[in-house]
Write an enzyme that holds these catalytic residues in place. Structure first.
Site, mmCIF file in Angstrom:
data_model
loop_
_atom_site.group_PDB
_atom_site.id
_atom_site.type_symbol
_atom_site.label_atom_id
_atom_site.label_comp_id
_atom_site.label_asym_id
_atom_site.label_seq_id
_atom_site.Cartn_x
_atom_site.Cartn_y
_atom_site.Cartn_z
ATOM 1 C CE LYS A 88 -0.334 -0.425 5.027
ATOM 2 N NZ LYS A 88 -1.138 -1.010 6.124
ATOM 3 C CE1 TYR A 144 11.800 31.509 5.345
ATOM 4 C CE2 TYR A 144 12.147 29.148 5.020
ATOM 5 C CZ TYR A 144 11.848 30.409 4.507
ATOM 6 O OH TYR A 144 11.600 30.550 3.184
HETATM 7 C C1 PLP Z 1 -0.391 -1.985 6.854
HETATM 8 C C2 PLP Z 1 -0.952 -3.297 7.219
HETATM 9 C C3 PLP Z 1 -0.140 -4.441 7.306
HETATM 10 C C4 PLP Z 1 1.368 -4.376 7.224
HETATM 11 O O1 PLP Z 1 1.863 -3.925 8.462
HETATM 12 P P1 PLP Z 1 3.420 -3.805 8.794
HETATM 13 O O2 PLP Z 1 3.464 -3.378 10.202
HETATM 14 O O3 PLP Z 1 3.962 -2.793 7.864
HETATM 15 O O4 PLP Z 1 4.020 -5.155 8.554
HETATM 16 C C5 PLP Z 1 -0.761 -5.662 7.506
HETATM 17 N N1 PLP Z 1 -2.108 -5.750 7.645
HETATM 18 C C6 PLP Z 1 -2.904 -4.676 7.616
HETATM 19 C C7 PLP Z 1 -4.362 -4.840 7.807
HETATM 20 C C8 PLP Z 1 -2.363 -3.406 7.422
HETATM 21 O O5 PLP Z 1 -3.158 -2.333 7.422
#
Ligand code: PLP
Length: 394
Positions: free
Chosen positions: A66, A287
């Site tokens: 993702k 800044y």
């Molecule tokens: C993002 C996510 C993962 C992966 O999690 P990590 O901590 O990056 O391994 C797995 N399952 C779900 C439902 C997620 O939202």
């Protein structure tokens, strides 16, 4: 310049091609035109997938890609993982799934974690995607869509085992158990749940969620189960079930415990020096003048800023490295640049055009995240698209 209106919004169709995974080095003028170079080692990504698959066996190992593979480029990461044997990919959104389809062969299964938005059933089905359904309402909608189409379409069903984010809650699970018609009209390929504290080996929450899930599973028809993200893989055999879903560990950030010494770093980030100057003691820097020099100071300005994901909370506390030496960030980080105190380097300071290390052997992603008061996930997904990206794969 004339813009061809007709072609302007046509999505680009890219056919998956085995060659992609072989020769992906994209070199736009070797970083000469950008403020920084982001190097993504696909060999390390593949190695990490292999290590995680071995740790998870006999459970299967999916890949969570993702948010553009946690910011690293799903067009490169997904084909590399497929070549390494991964066959199930998770994204969060429908648009990510439609994009990902372009980079993977049809055999790869793509699951969408954030459910189906009302009315998107046909788009999801036509694309051959697997929705992760999180509520009874979307279960009902999918079941009736399957009945209408006379097809047992695939889905994954998420149960909330204690995180209270997504998935059927206790009441909904009980209702589903009374009327499990979805198992008849559709193909429930996995029941999913997600751990809230899996990165903490000793947190009681892990076993509480595990027993909550097991109790709910007993009341439902038997199908394969998936619980663990990266952290969960570390928690022992009970947490593996049939499929694990690592994300961050693939990208080189290991949960504490057994795996931590085995994974390889995937990301290297270097920033280009664009100016150096000597300033006296008592001068305010950047800044808002939030940094006051206390001695004659040698400053290097580098061309990476918060628009590149080098977030402002690193102002006056983060660092870069050169020849293994720590160079503190002084003053507020700007959108496109920031200042480093390079006095400690004496006459061996970096010159205009040289690179300093932001993420690499001297400073790992975890160090940056700690300094910034956040987690590696946020640093990775913020890195952005202004860097010259190099993808290494042999
Ligand atoms: C993002 C996510 C993962 C992966 O999690 P990590 O901590 O990056 O391994 C797995 N399952 C779900 C439902 C997620 O939202």
């Amino acid at each position: 310049m004339k813009i061809n209106q007709e072609n302007k919004f046509k999505p680009q169709v890219i056919k998956w091609n085995k060659k992609w995974a072989k020769n992906l080095n994209c070199c736009n003028m070797d970083g000469q035109a950008t403020g920084g170079v982001l190097t993504i080692n696909l060999n390390a990504l593949r190695y990490n997938y292999k290590i995680l698959s071995i740790a998870a066996a006999p459970a299967m190992t999916a890949a969570v890609v993702k948010a553009d593979a946690y910011g690293l480029g799903v067009a490169y990461a997904a084909p590399a993982l497929y070549e390494e044997g991964c066959r199930i990919f998770f994204v969060a959104q429908l648009n990510e799934a439609l994009q990902l389809k372009l980079y993977l062969p049809d055999r790869a299964k793509i699951a969408v974690l954030n459910d189906i938005h009302p009315g998107m059933e046909a788009t999801t089905a036509d694309a051959g995607l697997i929705p992760v359904l999180n509520s009874l309402a979307s279960v009902k909608a999918w079941a009736s869509f399957c009945r209408k189409k006379k097809k047992k379409l695939p889905l994954m069903l998420q149960l909330d085992s204690g995180m209270a984010r997504l998935g059927l809650d206790a009441g909904e699970s009980a209702k589903l158990a009374e009327n499990p018609e979805i198992f008849e009209y559709a193909n429930v390929c996995y029941i999913l749940s997600h751990l809230a504290c899996s990165d903490e080996y000793n947190n009681d929450m892990n076993s509480i969620q595990l027993s909550s899930l097991k109790k709910k599973l007993k009341a439902l028809p038997t199908v394969p189960v998936s619980l663990s993200n990266s952290g969960g893989i570390n928690l022992g055999a009970d947490y593996k079930f049939n499929l694990v879903r690592p994300g961050i560990a693939l990208y080189g950030i290991a949960p504490k415990g057994k795996l931590s010494s085995q994974l390889h770093p995937v990301v290297k980030l270097e920033a280009r020096v664009i100016q150096t100057r000597q300033v006296p003691a008592g001068l305010k820097i950047g800044y808002g003048g939030t940094y006051l020099t206390t001695r004659p100071t040698h400053i290097a300005t580098v061309a990476v800023g918060y628009a590149d994901g080098w977030i402002r909370s690193l102002s006056n506390c983060g660092a870069a490295y050169f020849s293994g030496k720590r160079l503190p960030i002084i003053g507020e980080i700007s959108m496109d640049s920031m200042m480093l105190d390079v006095t400690a380097l004496g006459k061996f300071f970096p010159c205009r055009g040289d690179f300093v290390e932001l993420i690499g052997p001297s400073q790992q992603l975890e160090d940056v995240a700690r300094d910034a008061g956040t987690i590696p996930y946020e640093i990775l997904t913020a890195l952005g698209h202004r860097y010259d990206r190099h993808y290494i794969q042999s």
